[in-house]
Structure formats: C-alpha cells, structure tokens
Design a protein around this motif. Structure first.
Motif, PDB file in Angstrom:
ATOM      1  N   ARG A  89       0.819  -1.209   0.000  1.00 46.97           N
ATOM      2  CA  ARG A  89       0.000   0.000   0.000  1.00 46.97           C
ATOM      3  C   ARG A  89       0.851   1.257   0.000  1.00 46.97           C
ATOM      4  NH1 ARG A  89      -5.184  -0.284   1.148  1.00 46.97           N
ATOM      5  NH2 ARG A  89      -5.242   1.680   2.275  1.00 46.97           N
TER       6      ARG A  89
ATOM      7  N   ARG B  38     -12.882  -5.226  -2.944  1.00 45.81           N
ATOM      8  CA  ARG B  38     -11.968  -4.282  -3.578  1.00 45.81           C
ATOM      9  C   ARG B  38     -11.086  -4.990  -4.593  1.00 45.81           C
ATOM     10  NH1 ARG B  38      -8.892   0.062   0.043  1.00 45.81           N
ATOM     11  NH2 ARG B  38     -11.050   0.764   0.168  1.00 45.81           N
ATOM     12  N   ASP B  39     -10.576  -6.173  -4.239  1.00 49.72           N
ATOM     13  CA  ASP B  39      -9.741  -6.932  -5.173  1.00 49.72           C
ATOM     14  C   ASP B  39     -10.541  -7.310  -6.414  1.00 49.72           C
ATOM     15  OD1 ASP B  39      -7.722  -6.725  -3.403  1.00 49.72           O
ATOM     16  OD2 ASP B  39      -7.796  -8.787  -2.677  1.00 49.72           O
TER      17      ASP B  39
ATOM     18  N   ILE C 289     -10.774  -4.361  -8.751  1.00 53.06           N
ATOM     19  CA  ILE C 289      -9.523  -4.149  -9.490  1.00 53.06           C
ATOM     20  C   ILE C 289      -9.392  -5.170 -10.606  1.00 53.06           C
ATOM     21  CG2 ILE C 289      -7.017  -4.213  -9.319  1.00 53.06           C
ATOM     22  CD1 ILE C 289      -7.286  -3.105  -6.514  1.00 53.06           C
TER      23      ILE C 289
ATOM     24  N   THR D 126      -2.132  -1.188  -7.820  1.00 54.96           N
ATOM     25  CA  THR D 126      -2.107  -1.638  -6.431  1.00 54.96           C
ATOM     26  C   THR D 126      -3.515  -1.982  -5.968  1.00 54.96           C
ATOM     27  OG1 THR D 126      -2.424   0.571  -5.503  1.00 54.96           O
ATOM     28  CG2 THR D 126      -0.167  -0.083  -6.008  1.00 54.96           C
ATOM     29  N   ARG D 127      -3.599  -2.495  -4.760  1.00 46.30           N
ATOM     30  CA  ARG D 127      -4.899  -2.803  -4.171  1.00 46.30           C
ATOM     31  C   ARG D 127      -5.411  -1.574  -3.420  1.00 46.30           C
ATOM     32  NH1 ARG D 127      -2.531  -8.008  -3.904  1.00 46.30           N
ATOM     33  NH2 ARG D 127      -3.953  -9.621  -4.624  1.00 46.30           N
TER      34      ARG D 127
ATOM     35  N   ARG E 152      -0.749  -7.033 -13.575  1.00 48.98           N
ATOM     36  CA  ARG E 152      -1.050  -5.701 -13.035  1.00 48.98           C
ATOM     37  C   ARG E 152      -0.133  -4.610 -13.602  1.00 48.98           C
ATOM     38  NH1 ARG E 152      -4.483  -5.599  -8.573  1.00 48.98           N
ATOM     39  NH2 ARG E 152      -5.120  -7.674  -7.877  1.00 48.98           N
TER      40      ARG E 152
END
Length: 270
Positions: A63, A102-103, A106, A156-157, A181
């Motif tokens: 993060r 959230r993942d 993404i 990023t996450r 990613r």
C-alpha cells in the motif's frame, strides 16, 4: 571484519577501486541490517498503537509502494516513511470483509482494460498511463522516479496505479507475483513548474566543513533539500539527502558537482 580506516586513501590500506567497493558493500550490509531492525520496531509500535497487530505486513508495504515488508522497514528506519504515512495506510486498509470486494473491482478493471481498445489518461503528476482512463496515480516511494526515467505502472490494491522506475527492484518483485497488473506509463506534459523527490547518498572522508561544502553546492544548483541524515564512523561520513529536482539532467549535474568536493568518495542516487 574490515575497518572504516581502510577507506581513507591517506592511510594506504587498499589501492584498487574494486577493493574499496567490496569494503563499502560490507559496511552497507551491516548498516542496512541495523536500519531494518529500527524500522521493524517502529512499524510494530504503530501497529500496536492502532490496534492492528494482525495486519499483513506485506500488504501494508504494498500500500505504501514497496515490494515487501523488509523494504518498508528499511524506508522507515531511514525516515523516508514517517509515522503519519504509516497511520494513514493502516487506517485506510480495508477490513477483511471489504478486501475481497476491492480486489474483485480491481480485477474487473484489469479485465476491461484487456477487452477494450487502449487509451491514455493523464494524471496530475504529468504521467500518461496507457490502458486506463483517469485512474489515480502516485510515484512509488521505493525508487522515486524523476523524468525522463523509464517508468512502469503497477495497479495496487485500493491505491490506484503506483508508478515505478522500470529498473526498480521492488517493481520486479511485484511483477514476478502479479505480472498482469503492469501498465505502460510515460511522462506527459506536467502542468506548471513541478519538482520531484530524489534520494542521494554521499560518502566521504569525515572532516570539518564537509556538510557546509555540500550545502553550498546544492544552493548553487538551486536544489531544495527536504530531508538529510548523517552518520560518521571511524572517519568515514555517510550523508543521505532527499532533494527536489526538476528532472534527471539536473540531478546528474548536482551529483557530479558534489562528487568533485575534496574528500568525497562517492555521490550516488539511491
């Protein structure tokens, strides 16, 4: 182990640049271990203070733009990452129930990127990230890219796209685990007069007036210093600076000027 006196050219202990490099590597490894230990203790204290002792250290490091927890510990030990940044990252961390959602969001965005025609969105940092449209971007703290460094984006996450130097070791580690990613990124036209943070390390034979001489060079080059730390052991001084520079040519010129100061053994970008 070796003594720092060996690095003093006047002492005559070693003569080749290769030997000096090996001695510096030895001391750097010792210093890094101490820095990581200090940083680990600081992070653990913040986790206890925030009541998040069960938080994933690797997730916290990611993060904040680092590949693994050890890189975060080193940055905290060097004071590149402060208490407030740690607290904000911990408070913004999703709960276990929110994390899968959230993942999934993404992953959905990544899937859409592959399914549609690529387009570019310009971020406030003057960075063009190809394949996404106006997704939040941030410069990675682990490598601090400066234009025109070759750069690569990493999704990023929960914190948008982290932009790294393409040769960043932390980025290489992240891409080994999740290559899907990666995003192509280039420097765009920045709005206004923008400066970028850059870390340098100066190693020199310790003497009175050394810091003053370096400061004069930085002032002459019109470089703003936002952070400095010094360490002197056995007549060898190690000085770390965080500078604000316009671009890479200005940074290189500054390093050349600092390297020419009497007694300076090396001046390098971190």
């Amino acid at each position: 182990g070796p003594s720092r006196d060996w690095l003093n050219p006047a002492a005559g202990y070693i003569h080749s640049s290769r030997a000096r490099h090996k001695v510096r590597q030895w001391f750097n490894s010792v210093g890094l271990a101490e820095t990581v230990a200090v940083g680990r203790a600081t992070v653990e204290r913040e986790l206890q203070r925030e009541g998040r002792t069960g938080a994933s250290l690797d997730a916290l490091a990611e993060r904040l733009g680092f590949a693994k927890a050890e890189d975060l510990f080193a940055a905290v030990g060097r004071e590149d990452v402060g208490h407030r940044q740690l607290q904000e990252a911990l408070r913004d961390e999703p709960s276990p129930a929110e994390a899968p959602q959230r993942d999934a969001a993404i992953d959905e965005m990544l899937g859409e990127r592959l399914a549609r025609k690529s387009r570019a969105g310009e971020a406030s940092e003057g960075i063009l990230v190809v394949g996404v449209d106006r997704l939040m971007t941030q410069l990675a703290r682990c490598c601090k890219p400066v234009p025109p460094d070759p750069i690569t984006g990493f999704v990023t996450r929960g914190r948008g796209v982290s932009v790294h130097r393409s040769n960043c070791r932390s980025l290489a580690y992240l891409l080994e685990r999740q290559p899907e990613r990666a995003l192509t990124a280039t420097w765009g036209q920045a709005r206004g007069e923008r400066v970028h943070a850059a870390d340098i390390v100066v190693r020199a034979s310790d003497r009175p007036g050394l810091l003053k001489d370096i400061s004069e060079v930085l002032a002459r080059e019109r470089i703003n210093v936002t952070g400095v730390s010094t360490l002197s052991r056995q007549q060898l001084a190690t000085l770390a600076f965080t500078l604000e520079v316009r671009d890479l040519p200005q940074l290189r010129q500054t390093l050349d000027q600092v390297a020419g100061i009497p007694g300076v053994l090396s001046a390098e970008r971190r």
